[in-house]
Design an enzyme around this catalytic site. Structure first.
Site, PDB file in Angstrom:
ATOM      1  N   LYS A   1     -38.448  13.086   3.351  1.00  0.00           N
ATOM      2  CA  LYS A   1     -37.904  14.203   3.298  1.00  0.00           C
ATOM      3  C   LYS A   1     -36.897  15.200   2.714  1.00  0.00           C
ATOM      4  CE  LYS A   1     -38.124  14.685   7.951  1.00  0.00           C
ATOM      5  NZ  LYS A   1     -39.084  15.311   8.941  1.00  0.00           N
TER       6      LYS A   1
ATOM      7  N   ARG B   1     -24.519   4.904  15.982  1.00  0.00           N
ATOM      8  CA  ARG B   1     -25.557   5.802  15.688  1.00  0.00           C
ATOM      9  C   ARG B   1     -24.477   6.494  16.545  1.00  0.00           C
ATOM     10  NH1 ARG B   1     -27.732   2.804  12.833  1.00  0.00           N
ATOM     11  NH2 ARG B   1     -29.675   2.842  12.206  1.00  0.00           N
TER      12      ARG B   1
ATOM     13  N   GLN C   1     -24.780  -1.974  15.724  1.00  0.00           N
ATOM     14  CA  GLN C   1     -25.170  -0.858  15.021  1.00  0.00           C
ATOM     15  C   GLN C   1     -24.903   0.211  15.787  1.00  0.00           C
ATOM     16  OE1 GLN C   1     -27.656  -2.979  16.476  1.00  0.00           O
ATOM     17  NE2 GLN C   1     -29.426  -2.238  16.649  1.00  0.00           N
TER      18      GLN C   1
ATOM     19  N   SER D   1     -33.798  14.581   7.776  1.00  0.00           N
ATOM     20  CA  SER D   1     -32.964  14.021   8.908  1.00  0.00           C
ATOM     21  C   SER D   1     -32.384  13.545   8.397  1.00  0.00           C
ATOM     22  CB  SER D   1     -34.483  12.909   8.889  1.00  0.00           C
ATOM     23  OG  SER D   1     -33.782  12.093   9.310  1.00  0.00           O
TER      24      SER D   1
ATOM     25  N   TYR E   1     -39.775   7.543   4.717  1.00  0.00           N
ATOM     26  CA  TYR E   1     -39.724   8.428   5.479  1.00  0.00           C
ATOM     27  C   TYR E   1     -38.170   9.197   5.095  1.00  0.00           C
ATOM     28  CZ  TYR E   1     -38.326  10.860   9.707  1.00  0.00           C
ATOM     29  OH  TYR E   1     -37.567  11.948  10.753  1.00  0.00           O
TER      30      TYR E   1
END
Ligand code: NAD
Length: 329
Positions: free
Chosen positions: A153, A222, A220, A118, A149
């Site tokens: 990964k 992404r 924010q 990820s 998390y």
């Protein structure tokens, strides 16, 4: 006939990948602790197994003649709301799942092993502004992911790497997904990600009125990849000669703010005026985007489905789900 194993086949990406590999003529085994929520699986065989158990992983990876291709997608995961509140559970479950899966695959012997990592592996320090520089694969170190998390990964990428380095897994891939969206994904219940949550909230606002809640100031940023690009990318990465265990980004490189994402969905929904209420909530890093230089270099391809095209069927599917669930009045 080639045989493929997909762990996490009851989840969003796994469900789509099973469909794709069946279209390509594979014999497919799906493994998960739950069956797909939104429709039957197309897998030839679907085993309900908990990969945190070592014996279950051995069973999953064992098939007469051996698997040609294995895709490790199983994970305890969700959107920011889930991963920022369940660090211990996530790192415990996911490390067990991946340690057991890699070990079983090596013991039993598989042709190729693809691990789904990820963008959460990247250091928080490189993601503190909204107009962030896209993240290159080599920026993962020195490591400082934001959540458990991400640490898991990164660790599991290393586990795959070491098993490959010592010849126990001959061909491996580590793919770093940036946010994936599309139909058949979790859209409610706390594990959903921003695109699905906004589709649901906007559908409710269209049908029942009221403002659309956004966590934080919504500035924010992404990048978001449609599921069809994700599946095509996975197949291409599995087939890419010479890539081996070098982690590779798989994402779109168009960055949008969450406010912008909401406006795109509101347009698709035919909303004349989008009324937003900014509320407290986990926001994750301030900005994140995918640098696709390496992906382009190895594949001569990158995801290209626009948000406007990809979100339309996603919105329509979630609106229908919400209607069936009685959320739209
Ligand atoms: P998902 O939650 O829909 O699917 C994961 C599946 O793993 C679920 O069906 C779950 O039941 C299963 N699972 C959990 N614990 C298990 C266990 N102990 N044994 C067997 N199965 C178990 O998630 P997804 O969106 O399909 O993601 C697939 C993979 O891609 C995951 O590894 C995830 O971390 C990674 N990823 C996804 C995204 C994204 O945007 N969807 C982004 C980055 C990375």
């Amino acid at each position: 006939m080639k045989k493929a194993l997909i762990t996490g086949a009851g989840g969003f990406i796994g469900h789509h990948l099973v469909n794709r590999l069946k279209e390509r003529g594979y014999w497919v085994r799906g493994v998960d602790i739950k069956r797909p929520e939104f429709g039957e699986t197309a897998a030839d065989e679907f085993l309900m197994l908990d990969l945190r158990e070592r014996e279950a992983a051995e069973q999953a990876f064992t098939v007469p003649g051996g698997f040609d291709d294995t895709y490790a997608l199983a994970a305890d995961m969700g959107g920011m709301g889930f991963i920022s509140a369940h660090h211990a559970e996530i790192i415990h479950s996911n490390l067990l799942i991946n340690l057991n899966s890699v070990h079983a695959a090596a013991n039993v012997g598989v042709g190729r092993y693809l691990y789904t990592s990820s963008a959460c592996v990247y250091p928080s320090g490189a993601q503190q502004v909204t107009d962030v520089t896209p993240l290159r694969e080599d920026q993962a170190y020195p490591a400082d992911p934001e959540d458990a998390y991400g640490w898991e990964k990164l660790t599991s990428e290393k586990i795959v790497h070491y098993y490959n380095m010592e010849g126990r897994l001959p061909v491996v891939r580590s793919v770093r997904f940036h946010n994936v969206y599309g139909p058949l994904g979790t859209w409610d219940g706390g594990r959903e990600k921003a695109p699905a949550a906004l589709c649901r909230k906007i559908a409710v606002a269209v049908h029942k009125g009221g403002p659309v809640e956004i966590w934080g100031d919504g500035e924010q940023t992404r990048s978001f990849m449609h599921i069809d690009d994700c599946i095509e990318g996975l197949e291409k990465i599995m087939d890419a000669e010479g890539l081996n265990d070098a982690p590779v980004n798989l994402g779109r490189d168009r960055m949008v703010s969450i406010n912008e994402l909401a406006r795109i969905i509101a347009n698709i929904a035919g909303m004349s005026e989008l009324v937003v209420e900014h509320v407290d909530g986990p926001q994750g890093v301030r900005g994140r985007n995918s640098d696709n230089t390496f992906l382009n270099e190895v594949l001569g391809w990158e995801p290209s489905i626009t948000l406007e095209d990809g979100l339309r069927p996603t919105y329509e599917w979630i609106e229908q789900q919400a209607k069936t669930a009685g959320l739209l009045g």
